[in-house]
Write a protein that holds these residues in place. Structure first.
Motif, mmCIF file in Angstrom:
data_model
loop_
_atom_site.group_PDB
_atom_site.id
_atom_site.type_symbol
_atom_site.label_atom_id
_atom_site.label_comp_id
_atom_site.label_asym_id
_atom_site.label_seq_id
_atom_site.Cartn_x
_atom_site.Cartn_y
_atom_site.Cartn_z
ATOM 1 N N ASN A 150 0.845 -1.393 -0.097
ATOM 2 C CA ASN A 150 0.015 0.073 0.000
ATOM 3 C C ASN A 150 1.030 1.288 -0.078
ATOM 4 N N VAL A 151 0.387 2.193 -0.675
ATOM 5 C CA VAL A 151 1.268 3.583 -0.593
ATOM 6 C C VAL A 151 0.315 4.755 -0.557
ATOM 7 N N THR A 152 0.662 5.722 0.233
ATOM 8 C CA THR A 152 -0.079 7.006 0.377
ATOM 9 C C THR A 152 0.904 8.023 -0.031
ATOM 10 N N THR A 153 0.692 8.894 -0.953
ATOM 11 C CA THR A 153 1.645 9.806 -1.426
ATOM 12 C C THR A 153 1.493 10.968 -0.332
ATOM 13 N N GLU A 154 2.749 11.621 -0.032
ATOM 14 C CA GLU A 154 2.964 12.643 1.058
ATOM 15 C C GLU A 154 3.955 13.607 0.583
ATOM 16 N N THR B 263 4.033 12.154 -4.723
ATOM 17 C CA THR B 263 3.174 12.057 -5.621
ATOM 18 C C THR B 263 3.715 11.938 -7.084
ATOM 19 N N ASP B 264 4.600 12.407 -7.390
ATOM 20 C CA ASP B 264 5.261 12.209 -8.819
ATOM 21 C C ASP B 264 5.791 10.806 -9.275
ATOM 22 N N MET B 265 5.778 9.857 -8.084
ATOM 23 C CA MET B 265 5.921 8.656 -8.495
ATOM 24 C C MET B 265 4.640 7.402 -8.114
ATOM 25 N N GLN B 266 3.480 8.113 -8.268
ATOM 26 C CA GLN B 266 2.436 7.332 -7.835
ATOM 27 C C GLN B 266 2.023 6.674 -9.052
ATOM 28 N N ALA B 267 1.960 7.308 -10.262
ATOM 29 C CA ALA B 267 1.514 6.615 -11.694
ATOM 30 C C ALA B 267 2.518 5.615 -11.923
ATOM 31 N N GLN B 268 3.835 5.661 -11.598
ATOM 32 C CA GLN B 268 4.790 4.696 -12.001
ATOM 33 C C GLN B 268 4.575 3.443 -11.053
ATOM 34 N N PHE B 269 4.484 3.787 -9.652
ATOM 35 C CA PHE B 269 4.086 2.758 -8.729
ATOM 36 C C PHE B 269 2.906 1.865 -9.009
ATOM 37 N N GLY C 170 -1.297 -9.926 -5.066
ATOM 38 C CA GLY C 170 -2.355 -9.358 -4.167
ATOM 39 C C GLY C 170 -2.820 -8.024 -4.280
ATOM 40 N N VAL C 171 -3.064 -7.560 -3.478
ATOM 41 C CA VAL C 171 -3.893 -6.243 -3.457
ATOM 42 C C VAL C 171 -3.195 -4.875 -3.097
ATOM 43 N N SER C 172 -2.987 -3.968 -3.746
ATOM 44 C CA SER C 172 -1.999 -2.914 -3.425
ATOM 45 C C SER C 172 -3.162 -1.695 -3.173
ATOM 46 N N LEU C 173 -3.226 -0.949 -2.105
ATOM 47 C CA LEU C 173 -4.065 0.289 -2.314
ATOM 48 C C LEU C 173 -3.207 1.540 -2.292
ATOM 49 N N ILE C 174 -3.618 2.533 -3.379
ATOM 50 C CA ILE C 174 -2.546 3.484 -3.513
ATOM 51 C C ILE C 174 -3.456 4.673 -3.362
ATOM 52 N N ARG C 175 -3.139 5.423 -2.328
ATOM 53 C CA ARG C 175 -3.793 6.706 -1.962
ATOM 54 C C ARG C 175 -3.252 8.081 -2.278
#
Ligand code: UD1
Length: 427
Positions: A300-304, A311-317, A326-331
């Motif tokens: 799971n990832v939360t941008t901060e 946040t500039d790595m959110q799309a790549q992640f 499994g299930v990744s939650l990307i917030r």
């Protein structure tokens, strides 16, 4: 408008040199407006936004020279600035043009800068830049789509940012350095690009303490002088190549990066099972080796804000998460509309459900090549990464977004084994 054509399924192997950081180079170039003397900047990435900033400074009648083509260093001298204005035509292609507001009003007592509009990822106001400059004593009006700022001499003040803003902190910092007396910026951005800007300003004679922490103290000086500075490596480009190595099960050596700036990204990739090792440092630059895991696991990832996950790595992640078990939650917490790449990845076969500001990504999914459209700079990078693991051919439209911030990404990827080509299309 150019496109990228990617044949996925190739393991990436080899060495990649990480370029200088666009987001450090842009404020550094704007800071050259603070002195009549020459500012020499090195390690400048050869990307579109840098050309736009160079055009903007030239429009203001600064001397802007680069010894090499395409430019990787700049000599800027703001001795005879006459057009103290950032026009709409340039600001609309690059929001960071607003970084000229602080230096201009601080040195010349006047600035006229077009208001950047919203953009694909959110409304992105500059109200906090304006509030802080007003607190420093500038009189500001907003008319006909332009911000006009006037001040005889700015006066030091204490300003508490109600929300952390990177370019806001940079804009106000570059104003405060020439203000009379002490300025204290509270809840300032701690991004390495802010610290790098402060390092340049200190070389120019500014008195700044606390850059890199949330309280920055500035003792204003009467004037600044010329300086020489190499900007820091691009942590987002480095992060993007870490994911490229990881997602393709590859083995990449990233040279000239800064591992200390990649803490949250490296930690998250390791959580997914990616092997990242330091391979030594020289002259403040690190070499990092990334090897893809046999089996990637969801995380799971939360941008901060920095030092959190960018946040500039959110799309790549997100591209990586489509391949993880499994299930990744990307917030996403920084921008309200920064998930446009998710629907494009779904068209490639990704299993993603958007719930408010969270993407629920279930993997691994077999991605298949498809025509997709890039919506913004980092979204395009996410789509390139998805294309690298998709079966058959992915064609990405509107890659001008990626050219704004990545230096020859297709050449760098090709040099480590990717099958990617640029299709140049006029218009
Ligand atoms: C910078 C980076 C960008 C990155 C972003 C967040 C540059 C050139 N760009 O953008 O790549 O994605 O930081 O790390 O360095 N906000 C306000 N009022 C303001 C200013 C900002 O409400 O006056 C809000 C924004 O809408 C956003 C949040 O604050 O929701 C953070 O934005 P900010 O840090 O200012 O982003 P930028 O500096 O534009």
């Amino acid at each position: 408008m150019d496109q990228f054509k990617i044949e996925g399924g190739r393991r990436l192997e080899g060495e990649v040199r990480i370029s200088g950081a666009k987001n450090a180079a842009l404020p550094a170039m704007a800071a050259a407006l603070l002195t009549a003397e020459t500012v020499r900047l090195g390690n400048i990435p050869r990307v579109r936004d840098i050309i736009t900033m160079a055009k903007l400074l030239a429009h203001m009648r600064c001397r802007v020279e680069s010894p090499d083509i395409p430019p990787s260093s700049f000599v800027i001298q703001a001795k005879t600035v006459s057009h103290i204005e950032a026009p709409y035509e340039l600001v609309k292609t690059m929001r960071a043009s607003v970084l000229t507001l602080g230096p201009l009003v601080a040195r010349f007592g006047y600035a006229r800068v077009s208001l950047p509009g919203g953009c694909a990822i959110g409304s992105r106001p500059i109200d906090l830049h304006i509030q802080a400059l007003e607190k420093l004593g500038a009189t500001i009006s907003v008319d006909h789509g332009y911000v006009e700022a006037r001040a005889k001499r700015l006066r030091g003040t204490t300003f508490h940012f109600p929300k952390i803003t990177v370019t806001g902190t940079e804009n106000v910092l570059t104003a405060a350095v020439l203000a009379e007396g002490e300025t204290i910026l509270e809840n300032a951005a701690r991004e390495p690009e802010v610290t790098d800007l402060a390092a340049l300003l200190i070389k120019m004679g500014a008195r700044i303490e606390g850059a890199g922490t949330s309280t920055i103290r500035v003792q204003g000086v009467e004037q600044l002088h010329g300086a020489e500075h190499d900007v820091i490596p691009d942590r987002i480009e480095a992060g993007t190549f870490l994911v490229a190595g990881a997602i393709t099960g590859g083995d990449l050596l990233l040279k000239d990066c800064c591992a200390a700036h990649l803490g949250a990204i490296i930690a998250k990739l390791r959580e997914c099972g990616v092997d990242i090792q330091s391979e030594g440092s020289a002259a403040g630059r690190d070499a990092l080796r990334v090897r893809g895991a046999r089996k990637l696991t969801a995380a799971n990832v939360t941008t901060e804000e920095y030092p959190g996950f960018a946040t500039d790595m959110q799309a790549q992640f997100m591209a990586l998460a489509t391949q993880a078990h499994g299930v990744s939650l990307i917030r996403e917490t920084i921008f309200e509309n920064r998930m446009l790449h998710a629907s494009e990845m779904m068209r490639m076969g990704a299993h993603i459900v958007i719930e408010g500001n969270t993407a629920v990504v279930t993997g691994p999914a077999r991605l298949s090549g498809a025509p997709v459209t890039a919506s913004d700079l980092r979204a395009s990078a996410g789509l390139v990464l998805a294309g690298l693991v998709a079966e058959n051919t992915t064609v990405i439209d509107r890659v001008y977004h990626i050219d704004r911030g990545y230096e020859r990404i297709e050449e760098k990827l090709r040099s480590v084994g990717a099958r990617i080509e640029r299709i140049s299309r006029p218009g």
